[in-house]
Design a protein around this motif. Structure first.
Motif, short mmCIF file in Angstrom:
data_model
loop_
_atom_site.label_atom_id
_atom_site.label_comp_id
_atom_site.label_asym_id
_atom_site.label_seq_id
_atom_site.Cartn_x
_atom_site.Cartn_y
_atom_site.Cartn_z
N VAL A 1 0.85 -1.19 0.00
CA VAL A 1 0.00 0.00 0.00
C VAL A 1 0.88 1.24 0.00
CG1 VAL A 1 -1.94 -1.12 1.13
CG2 VAL A 1 -0.17 -0.04 2.53
N LYS A 2 0.37 2.31 -0.57
CA LYS A 2 1.11 3.56 -0.69
C LYS A 2 0.31 4.72 -0.13
CE LYS A 2 3.69 6.34 -4.07
NZ LYS A 2 4.07 6.50 -5.50
N ARG A 3 1.00 5.67 0.47
CA ARG A 3 0.37 6.88 1.00
C ARG A 3 0.48 7.99 -0.02
NH1 ARG A 3 2.33 11.03 5.07
NH2 ARG A 3 0.53 11.71 6.28
N VAL A 4 -0.65 8.52 -0.45
CA VAL A 4 -0.68 9.56 -1.47
C VAL A 4 -1.59 10.69 -0.99
CG1 VAL A 4 -0.29 7.91 -3.34
CG2 VAL A 4 -2.62 8.51 -2.69
N GLU B 1 0.02 5.43 8.88
CA GLU B 1 -1.42 5.72 8.80
C GLU B 1 -2.13 4.77 7.83
OE1 GLU B 1 -4.26 9.28 6.97
OE2 GLU B 1 -2.14 9.65 7.40
N VAL B 2 -1.57 4.58 6.64
CA VAL B 2 -2.23 3.72 5.66
C VAL B 2 -2.08 2.25 6.04
CG1 VAL B 2 -2.04 5.38 3.78
CG2 VAL B 2 -0.22 3.71 4.12
N ARG C 1 -2.21 1.17 9.14
CA ARG C 1 -3.26 0.97 10.14
C ARG C 1 -4.62 0.81 9.46
NH1 ARG C 1 -1.08 -1.06 14.64
NH2 ARG C 1 0.65 0.24 15.41
N THR C 2 -4.80 1.54 8.35
CA THR C 2 -6.03 1.38 7.58
C THR C 2 -6.12 -0.03 7.01
OG1 THR C 2 -6.04 3.73 7.00
CG2 THR C 2 -7.39 2.26 5.65
N ALA C 3 -5.00 -0.54 6.48
CA ALA C 3 -4.98 -1.90 5.94
C ALA C 3 -5.26 -2.92 7.04
CB ALA C 3 -3.64 -2.19 5.28
N LEU C 4 -4.74 -2.68 8.23
CA LEU C 4 -5.02 -3.57 9.36
C LEU C 4 -6.49 -3.51 9.75
CD1 LEU C 4 -1.85 -2.83 11.54
CD2 LEU C 4 -2.33 -4.92 10.26
N ALA C 5 -7.08 -2.32 9.65
CA ALA C 5 -8.51 -2.19 9.94
C ALA C 5 -9.35 -2.92 8.90
CB ALA C 5 -8.90 -0.71 10.00
#
Length: 249
Positions: free
Chosen positions: A7-10, A70-71, A73-77
């Motif tokens: 995953v990438k943060r953009v 941050e991203v 943690r989103t993937a973990l969610a």
């Protein structure tokens, strides 16, 4: 089977970006950041494979600045089991990211790697193919449907003029199109649970990866303004303009 999903943060897709005054790039310092939209279907596909019993574990990985947590943690969610952050400073090119992901893959030994077909910040669509080439694995890009079977993954690809079904032996790299699935809505309990899931941090240098830039950015500029439309008095005049000016027919 273990699934590795990158995953990438953009810059958030809803934010209107602005160019820097010197034309050296896009101003991102104070812009809201989020997960790359093309990576969300990849994470959703990985979690669905785990829920279906095809995969045993989903590991999310991101390469970049500390804010990439941050991203992750989103993937973990979303449902990933654990995450890895490969910390790196400065701008990263697809080549450097593919090297880092290859190093992680050699350590984790996944049976399948999923990632978005492209990132909205550069639209390069190069990291997935470069990663597959570096690992020597088969690949399927622009996936709009995916099904993992015994020893292979069957993918429907978006191609010019339609769709194409391919079967790729595992291990493999698959890049996700937005049409792959509808990512789930992340609820508050999942967000709270994600905070307790393991997230490992490691410096890019510890992987022995050379991610130095190979490209020189000359200039970034706004696209030219679209010329105003023209009204015509009749269908004949429209046909003449299409034939002689637009050269449509």
């Amino acid at each position: 089977m273990k699934v590795l999903v990158a995953v990438k943060r953009v810059v958030d897709d809803n934010v209107r970006v602005r160019l820097k005054g010197d034309g050296s790039g896009v101003e991102t310092a104070h812009a809201k950041k989020a997960m790359n939209p093309f990576d969300e279907p990849a994470v959703e596909a990985a979690v669905r494979l785990r829920e279906a019993g095809v995969a045993e574990e989903v590991v999310a990985v991101s390469v970049g600045e500390p804010g990439c947590e941050e991203v992750l943690r989103t993937a973990l969610a979303f449902g990933a089991d654990r995450a890895q952050l490969i910390e790196a400073e400065g701008e990263l090119e697809p080549l450097g990211v593919s090297k880092a992901l290859a190093a992680v893959a050699e350590r984790e030994a996944p049976g399948l790697i999923l990632l978005g077909q492209q990132a909205t910040d550069d639209d390069a669509a190069q990291t997935g193919p470069m990663l597959a080439a570096r690992l020597g694995w088969g690949q399927a890009t622009f996936a709009c449907a995916l099904e993992a079977g015994e020893g292979e993954v069957r993918v429907t690809r978006e191609v010019d003029g339609g769709k194409r079904d391919v079967a790729v032996p595992l291990p493999a790299v698959v890049t996700a199109d937005l049409a792959l699935n509808e990512p789930r809505y992340v609820k508050l309990p999942s967000i709270m649970k994600a905070k307790k899931k393991p997230l490992e941090r490691q410096a890019l240098e510890a992987l022995g990866v050379d991610a130095a830039p190979r490209l020189d950015l000359l200039e970034v500029s706004e696209p030219p303004a679209r010329p105003p439309g023209v009204r015509v008095d009749s269908a004949e005049a429209l046909a003449e303009r299409l034939r002689n000016e637009a050269q449509v027919c």
